[in-house]
Scaffold this motif. Structure first.
Motif, mmCIF file in Angstrom:
data_model
loop_
_atom_site.group_PDB
_atom_site.id
_atom_site.type_symbol
_atom_site.label_atom_id
_atom_site.label_comp_id
_atom_site.label_asym_id
_atom_site.label_seq_id
_atom_site.Cartn_x
_atom_site.Cartn_y
_atom_site.Cartn_z
ATOM 1 N N GLU A 51 32.397 42.199 43.808
ATOM 2 C CA GLU A 51 33.302 41.207 43.221
ATOM 3 C C GLU A 51 33.919 41.812 41.960
ATOM 4 N N ILE A 52 35.219 41.641 41.828
ATOM 5 C CA ILE A 52 35.891 42.141 40.621
ATOM 6 C C ILE A 52 36.522 40.960 39.892
ATOM 7 N N GLU A 53 36.271 40.894 38.596
ATOM 8 C CA GLU A 53 36.858 39.838 37.762
ATOM 9 C C GLU A 53 38.293 40.262 37.441
ATOM 10 N N TYR A 54 39.246 39.662 38.162
ATOM 11 C CA TYR A 54 40.604 40.216 38.068
ATOM 12 C C TYR A 54 41.293 39.922 36.746
ATOM 13 N N ARG A 112 40.638 36.661 47.734
ATOM 14 C CA ARG A 112 40.056 35.664 46.829
ATOM 15 C C ARG A 112 39.089 34.734 47.550
ATOM 16 N N ALA A 115 35.076 34.365 47.015
ATOM 17 C CA ALA A 115 34.676 34.999 45.753
ATOM 18 C C ALA A 115 34.575 33.899 44.701
ATOM 19 N N HIS A 119 37.592 35.791 40.449
ATOM 20 C CA HIS A 119 37.161 37.052 41.042
ATOM 21 C C HIS A 119 37.833 37.262 42.395
#
Lengths: 248, 248
Positions: A51-54, A112, A115, A119
């Motif tokens: 997971e990436i915290e955009y 998305r 997530a 994220h």
């Protein structure tokens, strides 16, 4: 007869969870040797911290420009580009990329859906390795020696509407079956002889996985034996090479 | 749980055979409402006289030239061209066409496999119409009001090795399910919301149909209800329009 068995009531998986342990505890019936478990990549990605915290991502100018025309979030577009080895097609609103694994799909598989808020989920870094690890754990926990794993995602198709489930990670079985030694009803040697059996298995599971909050990320396929066993197989073997692809 | 049930020991179908009658007689267990029957197009093509005796075909110069480079029979290439609305890609050895139905596939779906010696099988002229006719007969014979039919073929994919089964004719159900009203686990609206459920059903049957002389051209999928019923549906709705296709 094949049985397609959903595993319901699984929790939302958290980073570093042991997928095999949690499923083995929840699944009241016992797993059996030769079962094929199809696992949605979303839970593998969550467990593997994909997971990436955009909101913390700084988009490039290229990402900003495309995001403007496509009405997308430029920070998410930036993540899509980072997950891409190459861009295969782009229009004003669509980005079809080749991922670092060699899969060709929309938005490098970055999504998305499923997530946490703020994220996005990316595909696992090495889904074959993930599948092998999960297979080993299932076998250890359940005292079995032949559990097969497919990690799946939903991909679009160039010429057909709608998505279908495909295999992005594999352990225990070859991704395809070569029927070229076989003959048809009249003894004629088969022409289209390689069947992408891992993708057909993923589709089968996809029927009951659903896409949303139905919460069926794991499906057991029982009774299917028409595959070749392999300890070295890989879903990337399903990727057509660029030099052989008429549509690249 | 879904059940995937093969119907074994079917005869080789002959022109004008009543598929529903023959299957209903052979299938010891009873068909049930909501069953989905996936039928390999080869038996529909044979019943509908879609066999062409290629030795009687006069190839065009274009067919002869391609056949020489591809090491194919020019008379079969001529039939492939006659079944095509357009050529989408060709290499020295491969011909990817758009059929008159709008399907994009190798060789317009024309195949020597499972045709009599000296013949090729073409796709049915109107597989949706064939599916509706078979559905009606199954319902009449078995006193049921909801049998669903998918006529399938195996197609290659532009970017993935191997074939998978797809739906070329449909009766009783919509070819896709639109999940765009659904939300994911975290309440986020789904992005890739159209699922090509008819193709996933075809893949599921493909697992046990096989490609050769295994003789399982008909498979029952029982217990699947996640589709939309339709009396007007069509497999051609799965064809991406040329203007929307990034890879044409």
């Amino acid at each position: 007869m094949l049985q397609i068995i959903p595993i319901p009531d699984l929790p939302i998986f958290q980073p570093n969870d042991d997928i095999a342990q949690i499923i083995s505890e929840k699944y009241a019936d016992n797993l059996k040797n030769n079962d094929i478990l199809v696992i949605a990549h979303t839970i593998v990605s969550r467990v593997e911290n994909c997971e990436i915290e955009y909101e913390k991502v700084q988009p490039s100018m290229f990402a900003v420009n495309f995001a403007n025309s496509a009405e997308k979030d430029p920070r998410i577009v930036e993540i899509v580009l980072q997950e891409a080895k190459s861009i295969v097609r782009m229009s004003e609103s669509l980005l079809i990329t080749e991922t670092h694994h060699g899969f060709i799909c929309a938005n490098s598989g970055v999504d998305r859906s499923n997530a946490r808020p703020g994220h996005v989920l990316t595909l696992p870094k090495d889904p074959d390795k993930s599948a092998r690890k999960i297979k080993k754990r299932f076998e250890e926990i359940n005292g079995l020696n032949n559990i097969n794993i497919i990690i799946s995602d939903t991909f679009g198709r160039p010429f057909r509407i709608g998505t279908t489930n495909i295999a992005i990670g594999i352990a225990g079985l070859d991704p395809y079956v070569d029927c070229s030694f076989k003959r048809d009803l009249f003894g004629y040697k088969l022409q289209h002889s390689i069947v992408a059996v891992a993708d057909e298995l993923a589709c089968t599971a996809g029927l009951i996985m659903g896409q949303s909050n139905e919460g069926i990320p794991v499906v057991i396929i029982r009774g299917f034996t028409n595959y070749t066993s392999s300890s070295q197989s890989s879903a990337t073997r399903l990727n057509r090479k660029r030099e052989d692809a008429l549509f690249w």
